[in-house]
Design a protein around this motif. Structure first.
Motif, PDB file in Angstrom:
ATOM      1  N   PHE A  92       2.482  46.998  63.579  1.00  0.00           N
ATOM      2  CA  PHE A  92       3.539  46.258  62.878  1.00  0.00           C
ATOM      3  C   PHE A  92       4.621  45.787  63.859  1.00  0.00           C
ATOM      4  O   PHE A  92       5.137  44.670  63.733  1.00  0.00           O
ATOM      5  CB  PHE A  92       4.149  47.121  61.770  1.00  0.00           C
ATOM      6  CG  PHE A  92       3.347  47.148  60.502  1.00  0.00           C
ATOM      7  CD1 PHE A  92       3.198  45.996  59.737  1.00  0.00           C
ATOM      8  CD2 PHE A  92       2.736  48.311  60.069  1.00  0.00           C
ATOM      9  CE1 PHE A  92       2.459  46.010  58.554  1.00  0.00           C
ATOM     10  CE2 PHE A  92       2.001  48.345  58.899  1.00  0.00           C
ATOM     11  CZ  PHE A  92       1.853  47.186  58.144  1.00  0.00           C
TER      12      PHE A  92
ATOM     13  N   ARG B 217       1.345  40.992  60.161  1.00  0.00           N
ATOM     14  CA  ARG B 217       1.905  40.533  58.896  1.00  0.00           C
ATOM     15  C   ARG B 217       0.829  40.560  57.827  1.00  0.00           C
ATOM     16  O   ARG B 217      -0.367  40.553  58.132  1.00  0.00           O
ATOM     17  CB  ARG B 217       2.471  39.102  59.036  1.00  0.00           C
ATOM     18  CG  ARG B 217       3.599  38.967  60.035  1.00  0.00           C
ATOM     19  CD  ARG B 217       4.860  39.676  59.540  1.00  0.00           C
ATOM     20  NE  ARG B 217       5.999  39.493  60.441  1.00  0.00           N
ATOM     21  CZ  ARG B 217       6.302  40.323  61.431  1.00  0.00           C
ATOM     22  NH1 ARG B 217       5.525  41.372  61.673  1.00  0.00           N
ATOM     23  NH2 ARG B 217       7.352  40.098  62.209  1.00  0.00           N
ATOM     24  N   CYS B 218       1.234  40.571  56.568  1.00  0.00           N
ATOM     25  CA  CYS B 218       0.261  40.590  55.488  1.00  0.00           C
ATOM     26  C   CYS B 218       0.927  40.122  54.195  1.00  0.00           C
ATOM     27  O   CYS B 218       2.151  40.066  54.085  1.00  0.00           O
ATOM     28  CB  CYS B 218      -0.320  41.992  55.300  1.00  0.00           C
ATOM     29  SG  CYS B 218       0.905  43.271  54.908  1.00  0.00           S
ATOM     30  N   ASP B 219       0.091  39.794  53.215  1.00  0.00           N
ATOM     31  CA  ASP B 219       0.581  39.461  51.875  1.00  0.00           C
ATOM     32  C   ASP B 219       0.612  40.690  50.980  1.00  0.00           C
ATOM     33  O   ASP B 219       1.411  40.766  50.047  1.00  0.00           O
ATOM     34  CB  ASP B 219      -0.318  38.393  51.246  1.00  0.00           C
ATOM     35  CG  ASP B 219      -0.351  37.128  52.082  1.00  0.00           C
ATOM     36  OD1 ASP B 219       0.718  36.509  52.258  1.00  0.00           O
ATOM     37  OD2 ASP B 219      -1.435  36.762  52.586  1.00  0.00           O
TER      38      ASP B 219
ATOM     39  N   ARG C 222       7.236  49.377  55.749  1.00  0.00           N
ATOM     40  CA  ARG C 222       6.955  48.210  56.595  1.00  0.00           C
ATOM     41  C   ARG C 222       6.571  47.002  55.753  1.00  0.00           C
ATOM     42  O   ARG C 222       7.056  45.883  55.972  1.00  0.00           O
ATOM     43  CB  ARG C 222       5.817  48.543  57.571  1.00  0.00           C
ATOM     44  CG  ARG C 222       6.208  49.458  58.714  1.00  0.00           C
ATOM     45  CD  ARG C 222       6.964  48.678  59.774  1.00  0.00           C
ATOM     46  NE  ARG C 222       7.094  49.441  61.020  1.00  0.00           N
ATOM     47  CZ  ARG C 222       7.632  48.949  62.128  1.00  0.00           C
ATOM     48  NH1 ARG C 222       8.058  47.702  62.143  1.00  0.00           N
ATOM     49  NH2 ARG C 222       7.739  49.685  63.220  1.00  0.00           N
TER      50      ARG C 222
ATOM     51  N   LEU D  55       8.559  43.264  55.020  1.00  0.00           N
ATOM     52  CA  LEU D  55       7.922  41.982  55.305  1.00  0.00           C
ATOM     53  C   LEU D  55       7.815  41.093  54.066  1.00  0.00           C
ATOM     54  O   LEU D  55       7.358  39.949  54.161  1.00  0.00           O
ATOM     55  CB  LEU D  55       6.521  42.214  55.873  1.00  0.00           C
ATOM     56  CG  LEU D  55       6.428  42.876  57.247  1.00  0.00           C
ATOM     57  CD1 LEU D  55       4.979  43.210  57.574  1.00  0.00           C
ATOM     58  CD2 LEU D  55       7.017  41.959  58.313  1.00  0.00           C
TER      59      LEU D  55
END
Length: 330
Positions: free
Chosen positions: A151, A156-158, A182, A186
């Motif tokens: 991270f 990154r992620c949805d 985390r 984001l």
């Protein structure tokens, strides 16, 4: 529209699948549909006993979060699995299987240690029980450090999926809590898979901690959500979670599935078709539902996607194809 990106946190396991009669589960003290956590020596001894008596064992890549990632990627989504894998024969076979299915596994494997394994006792009616050795206890600290580095390096992620099996240990709760924080920072959607009703009942406080940390979606079967909430049935459990601001997603076996959240209650009926194997069906349902959720689809469409994925798995004996590693190999 860009493909949704799911990051999952959990253990990679080598599944050892053996078809057994119900009396075997009774003798081993594990009820159909549940999991028992055992030592590596006890698990290997049970495998030797079963295969020595003529039962055939098949090795496949497993782990709840890993299964969901594989199914998610099969629908075109981006999937990344954060896991502490080992560089033994089983670990390499599992990583190769995930790579072939389009799942990224960015953390470097440990050069020492044994891969966790799950003895899957597959019953004639398609139900299953698990005997689990989750792996080296130090793997959780390794996972925490690797996840934090990923991270920090810009992962990154949805959406973020945390498997409930991590919560068998306090170190696993630390990993899960850090991952949820985390993801929340984001702007991603943190999701908790309950994994096992006995586990939830034994460590309910740890599951509640993750909701306080920011988990907004909970996925589980009827027994699991009842154990989590103390409710008498799935409807009451889902409604209670919804009142607390959580999107509750509940699978009901042959009766279908339901979701209860800010947009109200929605349900989908079961197919009524015979079940070849329930192995991996819940993980596949989660993948379908999350594909819809992270794509911004309404709850009924997410349910339909999850149910379709689960039904496809229920029609086969093994959700992920066997890998070319001997059951007794390292």
């Amino acid at each position: 529209m860009p493909l949704p990106h799911l990051v999952a946190v959990g253990d990679t396991l080598a599944d050892i699948v053996v078809a057994v009669r119900p009396r075997v589960c009774e003798r081993l003290g594990v009820a159909p549909g549940s999991a028992a956590f055992v030592s590596l020596a006890a698990l290997d001894a049970t495998v030797s006993e079963l295969t020595g008596s003529g039962d055939t064992a098949v090795l496949s890549a497993g782990g709840s979060a890993a299964n969901t990632c594989a199914a998610f990627a099969a629908d075109g989504g981006r999937a990344t699995l954060l896991t502490a894998s080992m560089d033994d024969g089983r670990g390499r076979a599992v990583r190769d299987d995930l790579a072939a299915r389009g799942v990224a596994v960015p953390l470097k494997p440990a050069l020492t240690g044994a891969t966790g394994r799950c003895l899957v006792l597959l019953l004639p009616d398609g139900d299953r029980s698990f005997l689990l050795w989750q792996g080296e206890p130090w793997r959780l600290r390794m996972l925490y450090d690797g996840m934090e580095a990923a991270f920090a390096d810009g992962l990154r992620c949805d959406g973020l999926l945390v498997e409930g099996y991590l919560l068998t240990a306090e170190d696993g709760l630390e990993v899960a809590s850090a991952a949820v924080r985390r993801a929340t920072a984001l702007g991603a959607s943190p999701v908790l898979s309950l994994s096992d009703s006995a586990l939830v009942a034994a460590h309910r406080r740890r599951f509640e901690t993750l909701l306080a940390d920011g988990v907004g979606t909970v996925i589980g079967n009827e027994a699991e959500v009842k154990a989590f909430t103390g409710a008498a049935d799935a409807e009451e459990a889902a409604a209670g979670l919804a009142r607390s601001g959580v999107l509750a997603v509940v699978t009901l076996g042959s009766r279908g599935a339901l979701v209860h959240g800010p947009a109200g209650r929605h349900a989908v009926a079961g197919s009524g078709t015979p079940v070849a194997s329930a192995l991996g069906a819940g993980d596949a349902f989660a993948a379908g539902f999350l594909t819809g959720l992270l794509s911004g689809l309404p709850d009924p469409e997410c349910l339909a996607l999850g149910s379709a994925k689960a039904h496809a798995v229920l029609n086969v004996r093994q959700a992920r194809a066997p890998v070319g590693q001997p059951v007794g190999g390292t």
